[in-house]
Design an enzyme around this catalytic site. Structure first.
Site, PDB file in Angstrom:
ATOM      1  N   GLU A  72       0.815  -1.217   0.000  1.00 28.22           N
ATOM      2  CA  GLU A  72       0.000   0.000   0.000  1.00 28.22           C
ATOM      3  C   GLU A  72       0.852   1.272   0.000  1.00 28.22           C
ATOM      4  O   GLU A  72       0.357   2.354   0.314  1.00 28.22           O
ATOM      5  CB  GLU A  72      -0.914   0.014   1.232  1.00 28.22           C
ATOM      6  CG  GLU A  72      -1.844  -1.170   1.359  1.00 28.22           C
ATOM      7  CD  GLU A  72      -2.969  -1.191   0.335  1.00 28.22           C
ATOM      8  OE1 GLU A  72      -2.871  -0.484  -0.696  1.00 28.22           O
ATOM      9  OE2 GLU A  72      -3.938  -1.928   0.562  1.00 28.22           O
ATOM     10  N   HIS A  91      -2.695   2.537   8.576  1.00 25.78           N
ATOM     11  CA  HIS A  91      -3.785   1.786   7.949  1.00 25.78           C
ATOM     12  C   HIS A  91      -3.950   0.462   8.677  1.00 25.78           C
ATOM     13  O   HIS A  91      -2.973  -0.216   8.984  1.00 25.78           O
ATOM     14  CB  HIS A  91      -3.460   1.522   6.478  1.00 25.78           C
ATOM     15  CG  HIS A  91      -4.330   0.494   5.825  1.00 25.78           C
ATOM     16  ND1 HIS A  91      -5.710   0.579   5.823  1.00 25.78           N
ATOM     17  CD2 HIS A  91      -4.021  -0.649   5.167  1.00 25.78           C
ATOM     18  CE1 HIS A  91      -6.206  -0.456   5.177  1.00 25.78           C
ATOM     19  NE2 HIS A  91      -5.205  -1.226   4.773  1.00 25.78           N
ATOM     20  N   HIS A  93      -7.025  -2.980   9.535  1.00 28.07           N
ATOM     21  CA  HIS A  93      -8.272  -3.674   9.202  1.00 28.07           C
ATOM     22  C   HIS A  93      -9.075  -3.918  10.480  1.00 28.07           C
ATOM     23  O   HIS A  93      -9.478  -5.039  10.764  1.00 28.07           O
ATOM     24  CB  HIS A  93      -7.961  -4.997   8.507  1.00 28.07           C
ATOM     25  CG  HIS A  93      -7.290  -4.853   7.190  1.00 28.07           C
ATOM     26  ND1 HIS A  93      -6.861  -5.941   6.457  1.00 28.07           N
ATOM     27  CD2 HIS A  93      -6.961  -3.761   6.451  1.00 28.07           C
ATOM     28  CE1 HIS A  93      -6.300  -5.528   5.332  1.00 28.07           C
ATOM     29  NE2 HIS A  93      -6.345  -4.211   5.312  1.00 28.07           N
ATOM     30  N   TYR A 112     -20.802  13.037  19.332  1.00 26.55           N
ATOM     31  CA  TYR A 112     -19.924  14.192  19.094  1.00 26.55           C
ATOM     32  C   TYR A 112     -18.481  13.808  18.796  1.00 26.55           C
ATOM     33  O   TYR A 112     -17.748  14.554  18.129  1.00 26.55           O
ATOM     34  CB  TYR A 112     -19.991  15.161  20.278  1.00 26.55           C
ATOM     35  CG  TYR A 112     -19.199  14.756  21.486  1.00 26.55           C
ATOM     36  CD1 TYR A 112     -17.875  15.177  21.663  1.00 26.55           C
ATOM     37  CD2 TYR A 112     -19.755  13.950  22.487  1.00 26.55           C
ATOM     38  CE1 TYR A 112     -17.145  14.806  22.774  1.00 26.55           C
ATOM     39  CE2 TYR A 112     -19.029  13.582  23.600  1.00 26.55           C
ATOM     40  CZ  TYR A 112     -17.730  14.005  23.740  1.00 26.55           C
ATOM     41  OH  TYR A 112     -17.006  13.632  24.838  1.00 26.55           O
ATOM     42  N   HIS A 154     -12.683  -2.584   2.824  1.00 24.72           N
ATOM     43  CA  HIS A 154     -11.254  -2.756   3.108  1.00 24.72           C
ATOM     44  C   HIS A 154     -10.948  -2.538   4.587  1.00 24.72           C
ATOM     45  O   HIS A 154     -10.718  -3.497   5.309  1.00 24.72           O
ATOM     46  CB  HIS A 154     -10.471  -1.780   2.216  1.00 24.72           C
ATOM     47  CG  HIS A 154      -9.006  -2.011   2.171  1.00 24.72           C
ATOM     48  ND1 HIS A 154      -8.235  -1.715   1.065  1.00 24.72           N
ATOM     49  CD2 HIS A 154      -8.134  -2.483   3.092  1.00 24.72           C
ATOM     50  CE1 HIS A 154      -6.965  -2.002   1.308  1.00 24.72           C
ATOM     51  NE2 HIS A 154      -6.880  -2.468   2.544  1.00 24.72           N
ATOM     52  N   TYR A 209      -4.875  22.666  22.391  1.00 23.97           N
ATOM     53  CA  TYR A 209      -3.830  23.637  22.759  1.00 23.97           C
ATOM     54  C   TYR A 209      -3.920  24.009  24.235  1.00 23.97           C
ATOM     55  O   TYR A 209      -3.321  24.993  24.671  1.00 23.97           O
ATOM     56  CB  TYR A 209      -3.963  24.898  21.889  1.00 23.97           C
ATOM     57  CG  TYR A 209      -3.624  24.656  20.448  1.00 23.97           C
ATOM     58  CD1 TYR A 209      -2.292  24.584  20.034  1.00 23.97           C
ATOM     59  CD2 TYR A 209      -4.616  24.475  19.497  1.00 23.97           C
ATOM     60  CE1 TYR A 209      -1.976  24.348  18.707  1.00 23.97           C
ATOM     61  CE2 TYR A 209      -4.308  24.232  18.165  1.00 23.97           C
ATOM     62  CZ  TYR A 209      -2.983  24.177  17.785  1.00 23.97           C
ATOM     63  OH  TYR A 209      -2.663  23.944  16.467  1.00 23.97           O
TER      64      TYR A 209
END
Length: 215
Positions: A72, A91, A93, A112, A154, A209
């Site tokens: 990938e 990435h 699964h 939210y 995927h 922050y």
């Protein structure tokens, strides 16, 4: 962070994906930006056997040194090139995110915390064959103005300014996916409106922050 330290940190993060249950086997991959390219996990090597020296150094032109990079690598390279606000692409699964992705379901603002990905929803991309430029192209579309997306049929992609942030995002996407899956069993979910989600997202940005809400 020196390249040697970053390689070791990538391995630790990859192993942590398995430990926390968002990945399995040799599935998934991680990349991190370096000055002139990226470091990325190699292809077909179980994380529990992976060593820092197995991490592959790639240039943005697609050339690499050492082991073969993850299949990938294209979307890792292209996302890092497209998103200067992100230094890590993760990435995996994870089960619930992949379940929703198999139905091409965006995750709306039923809760939210959807806003942690940067907008009022977490999008699901179109399907494309793994490892192809088509998958890279559709992932970039789904990630526009977002720090995470689902990949159609995927899995998921999570971005971060560093490895810890990307891993935390992936875990949150999986948790949110599980909650959404469960809410759907109870009927049509209640959706938070865009105006409130805009307030939520701004508050998340401010609090990152160290600024607490005004009221």
């Amino acid at each position: 962070m020196k390249h040697e330290e970053l390689r070791a940190a990538i391995v630790r993060t990859a192993q942590e994906m398995t430990r926390v249950g968002i990945n399995q086997g040799t599935a998934g991959n991680i990349s991190a930006r370096i000055d002139d390219g990226l470091l990325i996990t190699p292809s077909s090597l179980p994380y529990d056997r992976m060593l820092p020296e197995d991490i592959v150094e790639m240039k943005f032109d697609g050339s690499w040194e050492g082991r073969r990079p993850s299949s990938e690598w294209r979307f890792h390279r292209d996302i890092l090139a497209d998103r200067p606000d992100a230094n890590v692409v993760l990435h995996c699964h994870s089960i619930y995110a992949a379940t929703l992705a198999c139905k091409f379901m965006d995750i709306p603002a039923f809760h939210y915390m959807v806003g942690i990905a940067g907008g009022p929803d977490i999008r699901c991309s179109d399907y494309a064959t793994y490892g192809t430029q088509a998958l890279s192209d559709t992932a970039i579309i789904a990630l526009k103005d977002r720090m995470a997306c689902l990949l159609g049929q995927h899995g998921q992609i999570a971005l971060g300014k560093d490895l810890d942030a990307a891993l935390a995002m992936a875990i949150e996407v999986e948790t949110t996916s599980q909650m959404y899956y469960q809410v759907l069993t109870l009927g049509e979910p209640n959706i938070i409106d865009d105006a409130e989600m805009a307030r939520v997202i701004e508050q998340m940005r401010r609090m990152s922050y160290g600024q607490a809400p005004n009221d």
